[in-house]
Scaffold this motif. Sequence first.
Motif, PDB file in Angstrom:
ATOM      1  N   ILE A   1     -14.299  31.482 -24.580  1.00  0.00           N
ATOM      2  CA  ILE A   1     -14.959  32.311 -23.561  1.00  0.00           C
ATOM      3  C   ILE A   1     -14.393  33.727 -23.514  1.00  0.00           C
ATOM      4  O   ILE A   1     -14.791  34.526 -22.675  1.00  0.00           O
ATOM      5  CB  ILE A   1     -14.925  31.653 -22.162  1.00  0.00           C
ATOM      6  N   GLY A   2     -13.494  34.045 -24.417  1.00  0.00           N
ATOM      7  CA  GLY A   2     -12.954  35.396 -24.529  1.00  0.00           C
ATOM      8  C   GLY A   2     -11.861  35.685 -23.518  1.00  0.00           C
ATOM      9  O   GLY A   2     -11.699  34.993 -22.513  1.00  0.00           O
ATOM     10  N   HIS A   3     -11.122  36.726 -23.809  1.00  0.00           N
ATOM     11  CA  HIS A   3     -10.000  37.113 -22.940  1.00  0.00           C
ATOM     12  C   HIS A   3     -10.449  37.349 -21.501  1.00  0.00           C
ATOM     13  O   HIS A   3      -9.869  36.831 -20.551  1.00  0.00           O
ATOM     14  CB  HIS A   3      -9.317  38.372 -23.487  1.00  0.00           C
ATOM     15  N   PHE A   4     -11.499  38.150 -21.332  1.00  0.00           N
ATOM     16  CA  PHE A   4     -11.937  38.481 -19.978  1.00  0.00           C
ATOM     17  C   PHE A   4     -12.621  37.301 -19.299  1.00  0.00           C
ATOM     18  O   PHE A   4     -12.555  37.172 -18.077  1.00  0.00           O
ATOM     19  CB  PHE A   4     -12.823  39.730 -19.986  1.00  0.00           C
ATOM     20  N   GLY A   5     -13.254  36.433 -20.070  1.00  0.00           N
ATOM     21  CA  GLY A   5     -13.812  35.208 -19.503  1.00  0.00           C
ATOM     22  C   GLY A   5     -12.712  34.327 -18.935  1.00  0.00           C
ATOM     23  O   GLY A   5     -12.830  33.794 -17.823  1.00  0.00           O
ATOM     24  N   ARG A   6     -11.623  34.189 -19.681  1.00  0.00           N
ATOM     25  CA  ARG A   6     -10.485  33.395 -19.203  1.00  0.00           C
ATOM     26  C   ARG A   6      -9.845  34.043 -17.977  1.00  0.00           C
ATOM     27  O   ARG A   6      -9.455  33.360 -17.034  1.00  0.00           O
ATOM     28  CB  ARG A   6      -9.463  33.204 -20.323  1.00  0.00           C
ATOM     29  N   LEU A   7      -9.762  35.384 -17.993  1.00  0.00           N
ATOM     30  CA  LEU A   7      -9.179  36.094 -16.857  1.00  0.00           C
ATOM     31  C   LEU A   7     -10.022  35.890 -15.598  1.00  0.00           C
ATOM     32  O   LEU A   7      -9.502  35.520 -14.540  1.00  0.00           O
ATOM     33  CB  LEU A   7      -9.047  37.585 -17.177  1.00  0.00           C
ATOM     34  N   VAL A   8     -11.326  36.113 -15.702  1.00  0.00           N
ATOM     35  CA  VAL A   8     -12.223  35.926 -14.555  1.00  0.00           C
ATOM     36  C   VAL A   8     -12.155  34.485 -14.073  1.00  0.00           C
ATOM     37  O   VAL A   8     -12.034  34.223 -12.867  1.00  0.00           O
ATOM     38  CB  VAL A   8     -13.677  36.316 -14.918  1.00  0.00           C
ATOM     39  N   PHE A   9     -12.222  33.543 -15.011  1.00  0.00           N
ATOM     40  CA  PHE A   9     -12.175  32.124 -14.649  1.00  0.00           C
ATOM     41  C   PHE A   9     -10.895  31.825 -13.866  1.00  0.00           C
ATOM     42  O   PHE A   9     -10.938  31.166 -12.820  1.00  0.00           O
ATOM     43  CB  PHE A   9     -12.261  31.258 -15.911  1.00  0.00           C
ATOM     44  N   THR A  10      -9.774  32.318 -14.342  1.00  0.00           N
ATOM     45  CA  THR A  10      -8.490  32.063 -13.693  1.00  0.00           C
ATOM     46  C   THR A  10      -8.416  32.716 -12.317  1.00  0.00           C
ATOM     47  O   THR A  10      -7.938  32.101 -11.355  1.00  0.00           O
ATOM     48  CB  THR A  10      -7.337  32.560 -14.582  1.00  0.00           C
ATOM     49  N   MET A  11      -8.915  33.946 -12.205  1.00  0.00           N
ATOM     50  CA  MET A  11      -8.866  34.664 -10.933  1.00  0.00           C
ATOM     51  C   MET A  11      -9.654  33.930  -9.842  1.00  0.00           C
ATOM     52  O   MET A  11      -9.295  34.006  -8.665  1.00  0.00           O
ATOM     53  CB  MET A  11      -9.413  36.081 -11.124  1.00  0.00           C
ATOM     54  N   VAL A  12     -10.694  33.233 -10.234  1.00  0.00           N
ATOM     55  CA  VAL A  12     -11.516  32.509  -9.266  1.00  0.00           C
ATOM     56  C   VAL A  12     -11.022  31.072  -9.112  1.00  0.00           C
ATOM     57  O   VAL A  12     -10.771  30.599  -7.999  1.00  0.00           O
ATOM     58  CB  VAL A  12     -13.001  32.518  -9.691  1.00  0.00           C
ATOM     59  N   ALA A  13     -10.875  30.368 -10.226  1.00  0.00           N
ATOM     60  CA  ALA A  13     -10.587  28.927 -10.193  1.00  0.00           C
ATOM     61  C   ALA A  13      -9.252  28.594  -9.545  1.00  0.00           C
ATOM     62  O   ALA A  13      -9.104  27.517  -8.955  1.00  0.00           O
ATOM     63  CB  ALA A  13     -10.646  28.355 -11.607  1.00  0.00           C
TER      64      ALA A  13
ATOM     65  N   LEU B   1     -19.182  42.395 -14.826  1.00  0.00           N
ATOM     66  CA  LEU B   1     -20.069  43.008 -15.821  1.00  0.00           C
ATOM     67  C   LEU B   1     -19.317  44.016 -16.687  1.00  0.00           C
ATOM     68  O   LEU B   1     -19.583  44.131 -17.887  1.00  0.00           O
ATOM     69  CB  LEU B   1     -21.277  43.661 -15.138  1.00  0.00           C
ATOM     70  N   GLU B   2     -18.373  44.712 -16.097  1.00  0.00           N
ATOM     71  CA  GLU B   2     -17.532  45.640 -16.862  1.00  0.00           C
ATOM     72  C   GLU B   2     -16.697  44.855 -17.887  1.00  0.00           C
ATOM     73  O   GLU B   2     -16.598  45.247 -19.046  1.00  0.00           O
ATOM     74  CB  GLU B   2     -16.619  46.381 -15.887  1.00  0.00           C
ATOM     75  N   PHE B   3     -16.108  43.755 -17.456  1.00  0.00           N
ATOM     76  CA  PHE B   3     -15.345  42.896 -18.375  1.00  0.00           C
ATOM     77  C   PHE B   3     -16.253  42.360 -19.482  1.00  0.00           C
ATOM     78  O   PHE B   3     -15.883  42.323 -20.648  1.00  0.00           O
ATOM     79  CB  PHE B   3     -14.727  41.713 -17.631  1.00  0.00           C
ATOM     80  N   GLN B   4     -17.433  41.921 -19.090  1.00  0.00           N
ATOM     81  CA  GLN B   4     -18.368  41.318 -20.043  1.00  0.00           C
ATOM     82  C   GLN B   4     -18.730  42.294 -21.159  1.00  0.00           C
ATOM     83  O   GLN B   4     -18.881  41.898 -22.320  1.00  0.00           O
ATOM     84  CB  GLN B   4     -19.622  40.840 -19.313  1.00  0.00           C
ATOM     85  N   ALA B   5     -18.862  43.566 -20.824  1.00  0.00           N
ATOM     86  CA  ALA B   5     -19.224  44.581 -21.812  1.00  0.00           C
ATOM     87  C   ALA B   5     -18.130  44.765 -22.865  1.00  0.00           C
ATOM     88  O   ALA B   5     -18.383  45.328 -23.926  1.00  0.00           O
ATOM     89  CB  ALA B   5     -19.499  45.905 -21.115  1.00  0.00           C
ATOM     90  N   ARG B   6     -16.942  44.232 -22.587  1.00  0.00           N
ATOM     91  CA  ARG B   6     -15.807  44.413 -23.478  1.00  0.00           C
ATOM     92  C   ARG B   6     -15.533  43.198 -24.365  1.00  0.00           C
ATOM     93  O   ARG B   6     -14.503  43.140 -25.023  1.00  0.00           O
ATOM     94  CB  ARG B   6     -14.573  44.746 -22.645  1.00  0.00           C
ATOM     95  N   GLN B   7     -16.465  42.234 -24.372  1.00  0.00           N
ATOM     96  CA  GLN B   7     -16.290  41.057 -25.225  1.00  0.00           C
ATOM     97  C   GLN B   7     -17.643  40.488 -25.611  1.00  0.00           C
ATOM     98  O   GLN B   7     -18.669  40.850 -25.038  1.00  0.00           O
ATOM     99  CB  GLN B   7     -15.426  40.005 -24.527  1.00  0.00           C
ATOM    100  N   ASP B   8     -17.641  39.577 -26.581  1.00  0.00           N
ATOM    101  CA  ASP B   8     -18.888  38.989 -27.071  1.00  0.00           C
ATOM    102  C   ASP B   8     -19.425  37.885 -26.172  1.00  0.00           C
ATOM    103  O   ASP B   8     -20.630  37.805 -25.937  1.00  0.00           O
ATOM    104  CB  ASP B   8     -18.696  38.417 -28.489  1.00  0.00           C
ATOM    105  N   PHE B   9     -18.561  37.018 -25.647  1.00  0.00           N
ATOM    106  CA  PHE B   9     -19.025  35.897 -24.829  1.00  0.00           C
ATOM    107  C   PHE B   9     -19.583  36.407 -23.501  1.00  0.00           C
ATOM    108  O   PHE B   9     -18.941  37.204 -22.816  1.00  0.00           O
ATOM    109  CB  PHE B   9     -17.879  34.903 -24.555  1.00  0.00           C
ATOM    110  N   PRO B  10     -20.783  35.941 -23.121  1.00  0.00           N
ATOM    111  CA  PRO B  10     -21.389  36.385 -21.848  1.00  0.00           C
ATOM    112  C   PRO B  10     -20.756  35.669 -20.649  1.00  0.00           C
ATOM    113  O   PRO B  10     -21.040  34.508 -20.387  1.00  0.00           O
ATOM    114  CB  PRO B  10     -22.854  35.997 -22.007  1.00  0.00           C
TER     115      PRO B  10
END
Length: 149
Positions: free
Chosen positions: A37-49, A94-103
């Motif tokens: 899920i990419g670096h920012f996906g993992r970061l967002v997931f962790t910040m919420v979960a 959305l800013e994080f998403q623009a910086r990686q391939d995984f949506p």
Amino acid sequence: MATTRQAETEISAGQEHLRRNGMMAHLLDALEAGEDIGHFGRLVFTMVARHFVDEAELQQLLVQDPAFDDAQALALIEQVAARDYSPPRREKVLEFQARQDFPICPNPEDPDAGNVYKDLEFPEHVYAHISEYREQQAHAHDAEANAAG
């Protein structure tokens, strides 16, 4: 055996709460499918979960990402906790998403997608932290305006 069932129930309850938000359900599904899920996906997931599952469960969820191991998961969890990151607003996602391939947000054209505050109820200290941050921003902007004018 009862403790295992109890732990499974706790896991399910935390994940059930997270699944109330489409973006978090999307991230959970991707992790369960073994996707990166990419670096920012993992970061967002962790910040919420981290507000819904305990550290051990969060680590277990993160290591389902083939690009991540136990040590990396633990380091990310500790970093997010130490800095007490608040769950990101939709714009930041959305800013994080623009910086990686995984949506991270699978439906970015939907104005409600990616808004974890719409579907999830966080502990009160999260909202207090956000209010304090916004007050500090307002004071900083006022100080800049006074210095410029």
